[in-house]
Scaffold this motif. Structure first.
Motif, mmCIF file in Angstrom:
data_model
loop_
_atom_site.group_PDB
_atom_site.id
_atom_site.type_symbol
_atom_site.label_atom_id
_atom_site.label_comp_id
_atom_site.label_asym_id
_atom_site.label_seq_id
_atom_site.Cartn_x
_atom_site.Cartn_y
_atom_site.Cartn_z
ATOM 1 N N MET A 88 -2.088 -2.861 -9.612
ATOM 2 C CA MET A 88 -2.958 -3.909 -8.826
ATOM 3 C C MET A 88 -3.815 -2.607 -7.304
ATOM 4 S SD MET A 88 -1.945 -6.948 -5.799
ATOM 5 C CE MET A 88 -1.250 -6.242 -4.469
ATOM 6 N N TRP A 89 -3.145 -1.804 -7.219
ATOM 7 C CA TRP A 89 -4.379 -0.915 -5.948
ATOM 8 C C TRP A 89 -4.730 0.421 -6.881
ATOM 9 C CZ3 TRP A 89 -2.816 -3.271 -1.833
ATOM 10 C CH2 TRP A 89 -2.193 -3.150 -1.279
ATOM 11 N N LYS A 90 -4.731 -0.143 -7.996
ATOM 12 C CA LYS A 90 -5.429 1.586 -8.384
ATOM 13 C C LYS A 90 -7.291 1.370 -9.151
ATOM 14 C CE LYS A 90 -1.369 3.436 -11.841
ATOM 15 N NZ LYS A 90 -0.897 4.052 -13.211
ATOM 16 N N SER A 91 -7.167 -0.037 -8.907
ATOM 17 C CA SER A 91 -8.207 0.141 -9.257
ATOM 18 C C SER A 91 -9.615 -0.292 -7.968
ATOM 19 C CB SER A 91 -8.129 -0.889 -10.708
ATOM 20 O OG SER A 91 -8.259 -2.123 -10.052
ATOM 21 N N HIS A 92 -8.413 -0.268 -6.864
ATOM 22 C CA HIS A 92 -9.440 0.018 -5.685
ATOM 23 C C HIS A 92 -9.115 0.987 -4.801
ATOM 24 C CE1 HIS A 92 -9.102 -4.950 -6.185
ATOM 25 N NE2 HIS A 92 -8.071 -4.398 -6.856
ATOM 26 N N PRO A 93 -10.178 0.712 -3.313
ATOM 27 C CA PRO A 93 -10.242 1.950 -2.322
ATOM 28 C C PRO A 93 -8.470 1.561 -2.197
ATOM 29 C CG PRO A 93 -11.325 0.147 -2.179
ATOM 30 C CD PRO A 93 -10.787 -0.941 -3.092
ATOM 31 N N LYS A 94 -8.296 3.680 -1.718
ATOM 32 C CA LYS A 94 -7.070 3.831 -1.738
ATOM 33 C C LYS A 94 -6.748 3.359 -0.166
ATOM 34 C CE LYS A 94 -6.935 8.038 -3.595
ATOM 35 N NZ LYS A 94 -7.394 9.666 -4.479
ATOM 36 N N ALA A 95 -7.731 2.741 0.970
ATOM 37 C CA ALA A 95 -7.279 3.002 2.113
ATOM 38 C C ALA A 95 -6.598 0.283 2.336
ATOM 39 C CB ALA A 95 -9.110 2.264 2.627
ATOM 40 N N LEU A 96 -6.978 0.265 0.806
ATOM 41 C CA LEU A 96 -6.448 -0.799 0.483
ATOM 42 C C LEU A 96 -5.312 -1.074 0.968
ATOM 43 C CD1 LEU A 96 -7.232 -4.072 -0.117
ATOM 44 C CD2 LEU A 96 -6.617 -3.330 -1.992
ATOM 45 N N PRO A 97 -4.497 -0.318 0.767
ATOM 46 C CA PRO A 97 -2.402 -0.369 1.112
ATOM 47 C C PRO A 97 -2.218 -0.423 2.386
ATOM 48 C CG PRO A 97 -3.148 0.965 -0.736
ATOM 49 C CD PRO A 97 -3.924 0.522 -0.584
ATOM 50 N N TYR A 98 -3.287 -0.210 3.019
ATOM 51 C CA TYR A 98 -3.076 0.522 4.569
ATOM 52 C C TYR A 98 -3.776 -0.603 5.199
ATOM 53 C CZ TYR A 98 -1.443 4.738 3.081
ATOM 54 O OH TYR A 98 -1.012 6.791 2.784
ATOM 55 N N LEU A 99 -4.424 -1.103 4.549
ATOM 56 C CA LEU A 99 -5.361 -1.791 5.096
ATOM 57 C C LEU A 99 -4.180 -3.127 5.505
ATOM 58 C CD1 LEU A 99 -9.133 -1.442 4.909
ATOM 59 C CD2 LEU A 99 -7.725 -0.969 6.803
ATOM 60 N N PHE A 100 -3.663 -4.134 3.781
ATOM 61 C CA PHE A 100 -3.028 -4.802 3.986
ATOM 62 C C PHE A 100 -1.457 -4.252 4.662
ATOM 63 C CE2 PHE A 100 0.522 -6.005 1.706
ATOM 64 C CZ PHE A 100 0.233 -7.203 0.321
ATOM 65 N N LEU A 101 -1.147 -3.519 4.706
ATOM 66 C CA LEU A 101 0.176 -3.644 5.697
ATOM 67 C C LEU A 101 0.020 -3.762 7.030
ATOM 68 C CD1 LEU A 101 1.748 -0.722 3.685
ATOM 69 C CD2 LEU A 101 2.521 -3.311 3.442
ATOM 70 N N SER A 102 -0.943 -3.226 7.726
ATOM 71 C CA SER A 102 -1.520 -3.090 8.867
ATOM 72 C C SER A 102 -2.010 -4.727 9.671
ATOM 73 C CB SER A 102 -2.630 -2.582 9.621
ATOM 74 O OG SER A 102 -3.180 -2.337 11.181
ATOM 75 N N GLU A 103 -2.495 -5.567 8.130
ATOM 76 C CA GLU A 103 -2.828 -6.766 9.043
ATOM 77 C C GLU A 103 -1.866 -7.796 8.201
ATOM 78 O OE1 GLU A 103 -5.632 -10.413 9.424
ATOM 79 O OE2 GLU A 103 -5.488 -7.632 10.120
ATOM 80 N N MET A 104 -0.720 -7.373 7.485
ATOM 81 C CA MET A 104 0.371 -8.224 7.390
ATOM 82 C C MET A 104 1.850 -8.304 8.186
ATOM 83 S SD MET A 104 3.866 -6.943 4.460
ATOM 84 C CE MET A 104 4.984 -5.867 5.867
ATOM 85 N N TRP A 105 1.612 -6.705 9.926
ATOM 86 C CA TRP A 105 2.227 -7.134 10.677
ATOM 87 C C TRP A 105 1.556 -7.251 11.433
ATOM 88 C CZ3 TRP A 105 7.071 -5.953 10.527
ATOM 89 C CH2 TRP A 105 8.116 -5.769 9.506
ATOM 90 N N GLU A 106 0.366 -7.874 11.835
ATOM 91 C CA GLU A 106 -0.184 -7.529 13.094
ATOM 92 C C GLU A 106 -0.259 -9.358 12.567
ATOM 93 O OE1 GLU A 106 -3.081 -10.566 14.260
ATOM 94 O OE2 GLU A 106 -3.767 -10.031 12.319
ATOM 95 N N ARG A 107 -0.580 -10.115 11.363
ATOM 96 C CA ARG A 107 0.081 -11.509 11.139
ATOM 97 C C ARG A 107 1.023 -11.798 11.616
ATOM 98 N NH1 ARG A 107 -4.189 -14.534 12.157
ATOM 99 N NH2 ARG A 107 -4.267 -13.030 13.351
ATOM 100 N N PHE A 108 2.402 -11.096 11.576
ATOM 101 C CA PHE A 108 3.482 -11.752 11.398
ATOM 102 C C PHE A 108 3.951 -11.183 12.485
ATOM 103 C CE2 PHE A 108 7.707 -9.732 13.183
ATOM 104 C CZ PHE A 108 8.429 -10.189 12.009
#
Length: 552
Positions: free
Chosen positions: A1-21
């Motif tokens: 899922m991540w390979k075809s997207h920018p390398k920053a996406l997983p970090y922004l994904f997880l950061s937003e996940m914890w913020e929304r938590f």
């Protein structure tokens, strides 16, 4: 899922996940805490809904200024870090049982979200402006949106466990810890951000900041005060003489007027090539207000439905599992009518006089007579705030399916435009309300509890509408905004969310005024159908603008 997207996406994904938590843990218990007559503030349904509506409205109003400051002065990285720290501190302070401290904590969350929310969404869009990722933007925002909902799903289990084990204070502290983890994760991804976090600076033709303060922010404060002080016509239905239902609602609506005027002025002052894209965005902003008005009932009216009108009793294996996970409330049934009345309508007295009557029905008040337990027996129920995990649970399940569906259509060159997706999202959301109309009839207008599957079905349908609309809204702002005001226009998206949130609070505060609860949901259906028809009427022009920009 991540390979075809920018390398920053997983970090922004997880950061937003914890913020929304952190955010959704707090939202899931907020109104329940306000109404708690033992350890909360013993507010009525109307009082709690009004404060909730004002709070979430202001939470999404501040991204307007937070986005502007990030664009011009702070840059995105600094803004996101400042916002995250403020929100984390605010969540932790909410558990301090003092009404003044509660307002201070709410203020920190409101300002902090203004710095965090628009800028992490804009930062994500910056990576998809590169040619190699351009056609993946909608998919990227859908993945990002799933991160939001992973956090929103798991948080309520932690909220229930901490509340049952230690009390409200520690549940709010758990929200704060989640937010701080989000900040740390964001910092860990710094090496992948490059120059995407840099400020754009003040561009030629931009309104100077001192003018924004003088002509927008200061007028907003003045208009808000005027709205608070202005009084309408007193009546039995409006004893406080508020024009729009409450003083806080009046103040909010008046305070929004200068900000709305500012966004209108962006259109009239824009360069010729920017006029139509800005106009298209403003039209979308106006329409989706009604979606948020109904969708955000999840933290108020639907949270109330899960608490009071849903059968939450657990037996056998389910009760054992719930107890082990510390997600079960234990209730003792008292048949004595005096005890019932005392708990249901807690009376606060000063000098022997009744100063406030709190409507706080017991769980057993609308249990069918045949299902009532024996006197003194214990009943185990799952914690009411867990119903807040149903919607994000559906998002996690359905997001891959929706992404796959649009990927399939794209491969066959039949993918609808982003505005078309939004229009169908509104239509599907309207249909979800009919599920709750049916639930009211099954429960004999609230006189009997109904199965939780009605909430599950309602959230299932509206989640499809949400996935067609919400991440697409973030995407279309990123696509159509002039580069120098992208974060400012992202703030406009959140302004429409803010106004919708306040409308949601107003709608929820009217719950007790409807003798027939089905009519409450019929009003919501009409609002969403009106928005749907309006969006379809605008679709031709909106799609034309998208084609002019060379995007879908």
């Amino acid at each position: 899922m991540w390979k075809s997207h920018p390398k920053a996406l997983p970090y922004l994904f997880l950061s937003e996940m914890w913020e929304r938590f952190g955010y959704y843990l707090m939202i899931g218990i907020f109104t329940l805490y306000l109404k708690d007559v033992e350890a909360g503030y013993a507010m009525t349904e109307k009082e709690a809904s009004d404060l909730y509506g004002t709070f979430i409205a202001l939470v999404f109003l501040t991204p307007f200024i937070g986005g502007l400051i990030a664009d011009r002065y702070f840059g995105y990285k600094k803004s996101i870090i400042i916002g995250g720290i403020m929100m984390g501190a605010g969540y932790m302070m909410m558990g301090i049982h003092d009404i003044r401290m509660l307002y201070v904590a709410m203020t920190l969350v409101i300002i902090g979200n203004g710095f965090f929310k628009p800028n992490i969404s804009t930062l994500l869009g910056n990576f998809y402006n590169d040619e190699q990722y351009k056609d993946k933007k909608d998919e990227g925002y859908n993945i990002f949106y799933m991160g939001i909902n992973v956090g929103a799903f798991i948080c309520n289990f932690f909220g229930a466990a901490f509340k049952i084990l230690f009390g409200w204070k520690y549940a709010f502290m758990a929200a704060g810890v989640g937010m701080f983890i989000g900040v740390v994760v964001f910092l860990l991804g710094t090496k992948h951000y490059g120059d995407k976090t840099e400020k754009k600076g003040v561009q030629p033709g931009d309104m100077p900041f001192y003018k924004i303060v003088l002509f927008i922010l200061l007028p907003s404060v003045v208009f808000g005060i005027i709205g608070w002080l202005l009084k309408g016509v007193q009546s039995d239905a409006n004893p406080d003489c508020a024009i729009f239902g409450s003083d806080s609602t009046d103040a909010f609506i008046f305070a929004c007027l200068p900000v709305i005027f500012f966004y209108g002025s962006l259109y009239f002052k824009a360069k010729t090539e920017d006029k139509r894209p800005i106009g298209a965005l403003l039209a979308i902003f106006g329409v989706v207000i009604l979606f948020w008005a109904v969708f955000k009932l999840n933290g108020s009216a639907l949270n109330n439905w899960g608490d009071k009108y849903t059968d939450r009793e657990l037996t056998g294996t389910a009760q054992q599992i719930g107890s082990k996970l510390i997600l079960v409330d234990t209730l003792t049934y008292k048949k004595d009518s005096v005890a019932l009345y005392d708990e249901a309508f807690r009376i606060q007295k000063e000098d022997g006089k009744v100063v406030k009557t709190v409507d706080y029905p017991l769980y057993f008040r609308n249990v069918h007579q045949e299902k009532l337990p024996e006197e003194g027996s214990k009943v185990f129920t799952w914690s009411a705030n867990l119903s807040q995990s149903i919607n994000p649970g559906w998002v996690i399940i359905l997001t891959p399916l929706v992404v796959a569906f649009f990927t399939y259509l794209r491969s066959r060159r039949k993918e609808p435009s982003t505005p078309t997706k939004i229009a169908f999202g509104l239509l599907i959301s309207a249909l979800s309300v009919l599920v709750m109309v049916a639930a009211v009839h099954i429960g004999n207008n609230g006189s009997e509890k109904v199965s939780v599957w009605w909430l599950v079905a309602n959230y299932g349908v509206i989640t499809i509408g949400e996935l067609f609309l919400s991440p697409m809204g973030l995407s279309v702002v990123s696509k159509l905004s002039p580069k120098n005001i992208t974060s400012l226009m992202m703030g406009g998206w959140f302004l429409s969310t803010s106004i919708g949130n306040k409308m949601s609070g107003v709608l929820a505060s009217l719950w007790d005024t409807y003798d027939n609860k089905a009519n409450f949901f019929w009003v919501n259906f009409v609002l969403l159908m009106f928005a749907t028809l309006l969006m379809f009427a605008l679709l031709k022009q909106l799609n034309k603008v998208m084609k002019e920009k060379g995007i879908n």
